[in-house]
Design a protein around this motif. Structure first.
Motif, PDB file in Angstrom:
ATOM      1  N   UNK A 104       9.805  -3.572   1.514  1.00 44.21           N
ATOM      2  CA  UNK A 104      10.486  -3.311   0.241  1.00 44.21           C
ATOM      3  C   UNK A 104       9.952  -2.004  -0.320  1.00 44.21           C
ATOM      4  N   UNK A 105      10.870  -1.123  -0.705  1.00 41.92           N
ATOM      5  CA  UNK A 105      10.476   0.100  -1.403  1.00 41.92           C
ATOM      6  C   UNK A 105      10.079  -0.261  -2.825  1.00 41.92           C
ATOM      7  N   UNK A 106       8.784  -0.327  -3.062  1.00 38.05           N
ATOM      8  CA  UNK A 106       8.285  -0.801  -4.355  1.00 38.05           C
ATOM      9  C   UNK A 106       8.721   0.122  -5.484  1.00 38.05           C
ATOM     10  N   UNK A 107       8.622   1.453  -5.253  1.00 30.64           N
ATOM     11  CA  UNK A 107       9.001   2.416  -6.293  1.00 30.64           C
ATOM     12  C   UNK A 107      10.474   2.289  -6.649  1.00 30.64           C
TER      13      UNK A 107
ATOM     14  N   UNK B 108       0.802  -1.217   0.000  1.00 29.87           N
ATOM     15  CA  UNK B 108       0.000   0.000   0.000  1.00 29.87           C
ATOM     16  C   UNK B 108       0.831   1.262   0.000  1.00 29.87           C
ATOM     17  N   UNK B 109       0.112   2.401  -0.123  1.00 33.08           N
ATOM     18  CA  UNK B 109       0.769   3.700  -0.135  1.00 33.08           C
ATOM     19  C   UNK B 109       1.196   4.115   1.268  1.00 33.08           C
ATOM     20  N   UNK B 110       2.316   4.820   1.326  1.00 34.29           N
ATOM     21  CA  UNK B 110       2.782   5.486   2.538  1.00 34.29           C
ATOM     22  C   UNK B 110       3.135   6.928   2.168  1.00 34.29           C
TER      23      UNK B 110
ATOM     24  N   UNK C 128      13.041   8.826  -3.899  1.00 36.23           N
ATOM     25  CA  UNK C 128      12.481   9.223  -2.603  1.00 36.23           C
ATOM     26  C   UNK C 128      11.314  10.157  -2.869  1.00 36.23           C
ATOM     27  N   UNK C 129      10.110   9.671  -2.635  1.00 32.65           N
ATOM     28  CA  UNK C 129       8.900  10.423  -2.963  1.00 32.65           C
ATOM     29  C   UNK C 129       8.073  10.675  -1.707  1.00 32.65           C
ATOM     30  N   UNK C 130       7.218  11.680  -1.775  1.00 29.29           N
ATOM     31  CA  UNK C 130       6.336  11.950  -0.636  1.00 29.29           C
ATOM     32  C   UNK C 130       5.197  10.940  -0.552  1.00 29.29           C
ATOM     33  N   UNK C 131       4.768  10.453  -1.673  1.00 27.22           N
ATOM     34  CA  UNK C 131       3.842   9.317  -1.697  1.00 27.22           C
ATOM     35  C   UNK C 131       4.576   8.159  -2.362  1.00 27.22           C
ATOM     36  N   UNK C 132       4.655   7.045  -1.663  1.00 29.07           N
ATOM     37  CA  UNK C 132       5.397   5.901  -2.189  1.00 29.07           C
ATOM     38  C   UNK C 132       4.684   4.624  -1.757  1.00 29.07           C
ATOM     39  N   UNK C 133       5.096   3.514  -2.332  1.00 26.10           N
ATOM     40  CA  UNK C 133       4.453   2.235  -2.046  1.00 26.10           C
ATOM     41  C   UNK C 133       5.428   1.299  -1.336  1.00 26.10           C
ATOM     42  N   UNK C 134       4.893   0.567  -0.376  1.00 26.24           N
ATOM     43  CA  UNK C 134       5.680  -0.439   0.324  1.00 26.24           C
ATOM     44  C   UNK C 134       5.029  -1.811   0.174  1.00 26.24           C
ATOM     45  N   UNK C 135       5.868  -2.804  -0.036  1.00 29.22           N
ATOM     46  CA  UNK C 135       5.436  -4.201   0.050  1.00 29.22           C
ATOM     47  C   UNK C 135       6.236  -4.808   1.182  1.00 29.22           C
ATOM     48  N   UNK C 136       5.550  -5.392   2.150  1.00 25.28           N
ATOM     49  CA  UNK C 136       6.290  -5.933   3.280  1.00 25.28           C
ATOM     50  C   UNK C 136       5.619  -7.139   3.890  1.00 25.28           C
ATOM     51  N   UNK C 137       6.298  -7.719   4.859  1.00 30.08           N
ATOM     52  CA  UNK C 137       5.784  -8.914   5.537  1.00 30.08           C
ATOM     53  C   UNK C 137       6.243  -8.891   6.982  1.00 30.08           C
TER      54      UNK C 137
END
Length: 393
Positions: free
Chosen positions: A283-286, A82-84, A94-103
């Motif tokens: 994980x930093x998706x972007x 999802x977005x962070x 490095x963005x102000x809106x970015x996506x993370x995939x994690x576990x």
């Protein structure tokens, strides 16, 4: 890529959770301290509540676990995407809106748990198609132990570890000196943070943390993951990490090369739950997509299985029936919605890289059939309508 990551996580036995984009600001200040507010989109809502757009997903996941999932069997293995949002200066990667995939894995504090999450992270990066990346694994216990043996309290250790994590040695030395460390002890700590290499290097630093690391590396080798390094300088600079810490870098990204970070931690007690061992990563998706772009990887084009073309006005409704038949069987299919001529529809099907064109005409319809044209070979076949889904598969 999102679909690929989700599938790989499920293959590893993880189940997906979703948390709100808005959370109470306190959730993040409890985890990372009040200074994080400067890096967040935090504000007061109309009800007078202190609200923030989530800057990361670990704290929301642990809050969700404490509120809803504590009675589930252990280990509990969850993943999220999802977005962070972070209020910082935008720059490459490095963005102000970015996506993370994690576990996250909530279970027993043993090498198996840590190896399991590192193994998932490694497999996700490998499956992404990235070729040049480094997996560096350390244990925060090594440096914490050295500081403790030198008489440094846990309160004074935290700012020192934050500086060491960023290799800011000239800023770390005064803090270590003020904490009572000798010059020899300080230099030994600095040298330790620079130890990067094969697991054999752990022989030079005997102790409980090194033994734990060796077992993690052994399990990763069982998983077929051998492109890993010991890096005793990986600290991650956050108080809640308790043991294993790891990072994955993509050198092609330059200064902002880190695409994944994680480790074992303890947060549940901060959110009102019983203390539970947790280990995970994000994980930093972007950045991962940017690294793939830098390596020149071109994503495979998604192809439509079938494009249905009526030959006349009278065949339009029959064409709709045919496309519905295919879609109900899970075959990707589209149909002429522009009322083009057959010739223009064939050109359109070619332009969108459809695998097959299905021609619905009066002659074919009288036989309960359609004409299937393979756009790669140009071959045409008369196929009974009821057999069409099997022909496509």
């Amino acid at each position: 890529m999102e679909g690929l990551f989700r599938k790989e996580a499920v293959v590893h036995g993880f189940g997906e959770i979703a948390t709100p984009i808005f959370e109470h600001t306190e959730l993040f200040t409890l985890k990372s301290g009040p200074n994080i507010i400067d890096e967040m989109y935090a504000f007061e809502d109309k009800g007078g509540r202190q609200i923030a757009l989530r800057p990361e997903l670990t704290a929301p996941s642990m809050r969700f676990f404490v509120n809803e999932l504590t009675n589930y069997p252990r280990p509990l293995k969850v993943f999220y995407f999802g977005q962070c949002f972070r209020y910082e200066r935008p720059q490459s990667g490095r963005y102000r809106e970015f996506f993370q995939f994690g576990a996250e894995l909530i279970g027993a504090p043993n090498p198996e748990s840590d190896a399991e999450v590192i193994g998932l992270a490694a497999d996700l990066i490998r499956r992404s198609g990235l070729t040049d990346y480094n997996i560096r694994i350390g244990h925060i216990g090594v440096l914490r132990g050295m500081l403790s043996r030198g008489g440094v309290t846990s309160e004074k250790a935290s700012p020192i570890l934050q500086k060491l994590d960023k290799r800011l040695y000239e800023e770390a030395r005064p803090l270590m000196r003020d904490s009572g460390l000798s010059e020899d002890a300080m230099e030994e700590i600095v040298r330790t943070t620079q130890i990067i290499g094969t697991p054999d290097l752990l022989e030079e630093h005997p102790g409980e943390a090194s033994d734990y690391l060796r077992e993690v590396f052994a399990i990763l080798a069982d998983y077929g993951i051998t492109n890993v390094q010991v890096d005793l300088g990986v600290v991650r600079g956050l108080d809640y990490y308790t043991g294993i810490v790891f990072e994955i870098d993509a050198p092609c990204l330059g200064a902002e090369k880190q695409i994944c970070g994680g480790g074992s931690y303890s947060l549940t007690e901060l959110f009102g739950g019983e203390k539970a061992f947790s280990t995970g990563f994000a994980i930093g998706f972007d950045r991962t997509l940017l690294a793939l772009e830098r390596e020149g990887l071109t994503p495979a084009k998604v192809r439509l299985d079938a494009y249905v073309v009526p030959t006349s006005e009278a065949m339009r409704h029959k064409a709709f029936s045919v496309v519905n038949l295919l879609r109900r069987q899970g075959i990707s299919a589209d149909v002429d919605l522009m009322r083009r001529s057959v010739g223009k529809n064939l050109k359109y099907a070619d332009s969108i890289s459809a695998r097959y064109v299905i021609i619905v005409g009066e002659k074919e319809d009288s036989q309960g059939a359609v004409t299937v044209r393979d756009l790669s070979s140009g071959e045409q076949t008369l196929v009974k309508v009821e057999a069409l889904p099997y022909q496509m598969k």
